[in-house]
Design a protein around this motif. Sequence first.
Motif, mmCIF file in Angstrom:
data_model
loop_
_atom_site.group_PDB
_atom_site.id
_atom_site.type_symbol
_atom_site.label_atom_id
_atom_site.label_comp_id
_atom_site.label_asym_id
_atom_site.label_seq_id
_atom_site.Cartn_x
_atom_site.Cartn_y
_atom_site.Cartn_z
ATOM 1 N N LYS A 37 0.830 -1.197 0.000
ATOM 2 C CA LYS A 37 0.000 0.000 0.000
ATOM 3 C C LYS A 37 0.867 1.251 0.000
ATOM 4 O O LYS A 37 1.931 1.290 0.609
ATOM 5 C CB LYS A 37 -0.930 0.003 1.209
ATOM 6 N N HIS A 38 0.357 2.263 -0.690
ATOM 7 C CA HIS A 38 1.113 3.497 -0.896
ATOM 8 C C HIS A 38 1.645 4.075 0.423
ATOM 9 O O HIS A 38 2.851 4.294 0.567
ATOM 10 C CB HIS A 38 0.227 4.526 -1.617
ATOM 11 N N MET A 39 0.763 4.347 1.364
ATOM 12 C CA MET A 39 1.203 5.000 2.602
ATOM 13 C C MET A 39 2.065 4.080 3.468
ATOM 14 O O MET A 39 2.932 4.568 4.197
ATOM 15 C CB MET A 39 0.013 5.545 3.394
ATOM 16 N N GLU A 40 1.855 2.791 3.403
ATOM 17 C CA GLU A 40 2.745 1.862 4.118
ATOM 18 C C GLU A 40 4.167 2.011 3.594
ATOM 19 O O GLU A 40 5.116 2.063 4.376
ATOM 20 C CB GLU A 40 2.295 0.412 3.925
ATOM 21 N N LEU A 41 4.296 2.065 2.292
ATOM 22 C CA LEU A 41 5.617 2.203 1.680
ATOM 23 C C LEU A 41 6.237 3.560 1.988
ATOM 24 O O LEU A 41 7.432 3.650 2.283
ATOM 25 C CB LEU A 41 5.524 1.977 0.169
ATOM 26 N N VAL A 42 5.440 4.617 1.938
ATOM 27 C CA VAL A 42 5.941 5.954 2.260
ATOM 28 C C VAL A 42 6.460 5.974 3.698
ATOM 29 O O VAL A 42 7.580 6.428 3.967
ATOM 30 C CB VAL A 42 4.844 7.025 2.054
ATOM 31 N N ASN A 43 5.658 5.477 4.624
ATOM 32 C CA ASN A 43 6.060 5.476 6.035
ATOM 33 C C ASN A 43 7.288 4.612 6.273
ATOM 34 O O ASN A 43 8.149 4.951 7.089
ATOM 35 C CB ASN A 43 4.894 5.034 6.916
ATOM 36 N N TRP A 44 7.404 3.513 5.550
ATOM 37 C CA TRP A 44 8.576 2.633 5.664
ATOM 38 C C TRP A 44 9.841 3.354 5.183
ATOM 39 O O TRP A 44 10.875 3.303 5.852
ATOM 40 C CB TRP A 44 8.326 1.359 4.860
ATOM 41 N N LEU A 45 9.767 4.033 4.042
ATOM 42 C CA LEU A 45 10.924 4.772 3.545
ATOM 43 C C LEU A 45 11.341 5.868 4.516
ATOM 44 O O LEU A 45 12.525 6.109 4.730
ATOM 45 C CB LEU A 45 10.632 5.382 2.164
ATOM 46 N N LYS A 46 10.363 6.519 5.121
ATOM 47 C CA LYS A 46 10.655 7.571 6.087
ATOM 48 C C LYS A 46 11.304 6.994 7.341
ATOM 49 O O LYS A 46 12.317 7.520 7.819
ATOM 50 C CB LYS A 46 9.364 8.318 6.444
ATOM 51 N N ALA A 47 10.752 5.923 7.870
ATOM 52 C CA ALA A 47 11.234 5.344 9.131
ATOM 53 C C ALA A 47 12.550 4.588 8.967
ATOM 54 O O ALA A 47 13.470 4.742 9.772
ATOM 55 C CB ALA A 47 10.173 4.408 9.711
ATOM 56 N N HIS A 49 14.665 4.502 6.146
ATOM 57 C CA HIS A 49 15.702 5.058 5.272
ATOM 58 C C HIS A 49 15.880 6.569 5.413
ATOM 59 O O HIS A 49 16.702 7.163 4.713
ATOM 60 C CB HIS A 49 15.425 4.678 3.815
ATOM 61 N N GLY A 50 15.097 7.187 6.289
ATOM 62 C CA GLY A 50 15.276 8.595 6.596
ATOM 63 C C GLY A 50 14.845 9.569 5.519
ATOM 64 O O GLY A 50 15.273 10.731 5.534
ATOM 65 N N LEU A 51 14.004 9.150 4.605
ATOM 66 C CA LEU A 51 13.539 10.066 3.563
ATOM 67 C C LEU A 51 12.496 11.016 4.128
ATOM 68 O O LEU A 51 11.751 10.663 5.053
ATOM 69 C CB LEU A 51 12.925 9.296 2.388
ATOM 70 N N GLY A 52 12.438 12.200 3.559
ATOM 71 C CA GLY A 52 11.370 13.126 3.879
ATOM 72 C C GLY A 52 10.083 12.659 3.231
ATOM 73 O O GLY A 52 10.091 11.854 2.294
ATOM 74 N N HIS A 53 8.972 13.192 3.712
ATOM 75 C CA HIS A 53 7.671 12.740 3.211
ATOM 76 C C HIS A 53 7.505 12.959 1.705
ATOM 77 O O HIS A 53 7.082 12.055 0.985
ATOM 78 C CB HIS A 53 6.537 13.442 3.967
ATOM 79 N N GLY A 54 7.847 14.137 1.217
ATOM 80 C CA GLY A 54 7.682 14.431 -0.208
ATOM 81 C C GLY A 54 8.518 13.532 -1.099
ATOM 82 O O GLY A 54 8.044 13.058 -2.132
ATOM 83 N N HIS A 55 9.752 13.285 -0.696
ATOM 84 C CA HIS A 55 10.632 12.417 -1.480
ATOM 85 C C HIS A 55 10.128 10.977 -1.465
ATOM 86 O O HIS A 55 10.086 10.313 -2.504
ATOM 87 C CB HIS A 55 12.065 12.490 -0.959
ATOM 88 N N ALA A 56 9.735 10.489 -0.293
ATOM 89 C CA ALA A 56 9.221 9.122 -0.193
ATOM 90 C C ALA A 56 7.942 8.983 -1.020
ATOM 91 O O ALA A 56 7.776 7.993 -1.754
ATOM 92 C CB ALA A 56 8.967 8.758 1.270
ATOM 93 N N ASN A 57 7.068 9.957 -0.912
ATOM 94 C CA ASN A 57 5.812 9.929 -1.648
ATOM 95 C C ASN A 57 6.055 9.919 -3.158
ATOM 96 O O ASN A 57 5.398 9.173 -3.895
ATOM 97 C CB ASN A 57 4.952 11.128 -1.246
ATOM 98 N N ALA A 58 6.980 10.729 -3.625
ATOM 99 C CA ALA A 58 7.283 10.783 -5.065
ATOM 100 C C ALA A 58 7.815 9.444 -5.562
ATOM 101 O O ALA A 58 7.395 8.957 -6.619
ATOM 102 C CB ALA A 58 8.298 11.888 -5.342
ATOM 103 N N LEU A 59 8.725 8.842 -4.812
ATOM 104 C CA LEU A 59 9.287 7.549 -5.212
ATOM 105 C C LEU A 59 8.216 6.464 -5.265
ATOM 106 O O LEU A 59 8.132 5.689 -6.227
ATOM 107 C CB LEU A 59 10.396 7.118 -4.257
#
Length: 74
Positions: A37-47, A49-59
């Motif tokens: 799921k989109h937000m699961e992946l975004v939150n995983w990248l943030k937690a 791998h330290g990505l910011g929300h916008g960068h994680a969301n774009a990827l």
Amino acid sequence: MTATEKGPASYFPSIEKKYGRPIAEWKDLIRSSPLTKHMELVNWLKAEHGLGHGHANALVAHTLAEQRTSVEEP
């Protein structure tokens, strides 16, 4: 990729510069994750791998869109 990229891909140069990994590597990480799921992946990248929300969301948005396109093609 050109300087006129729009949408999620417009973030790619700054993602590579800030986090030191090529976009292909980030996409491989997303595709190999057991999360789907989109937000699961975004939150995983943030937690993890330290990505910011916008960068994680774009990827995630760009990678999932590619996957949907490849599934839809005959």
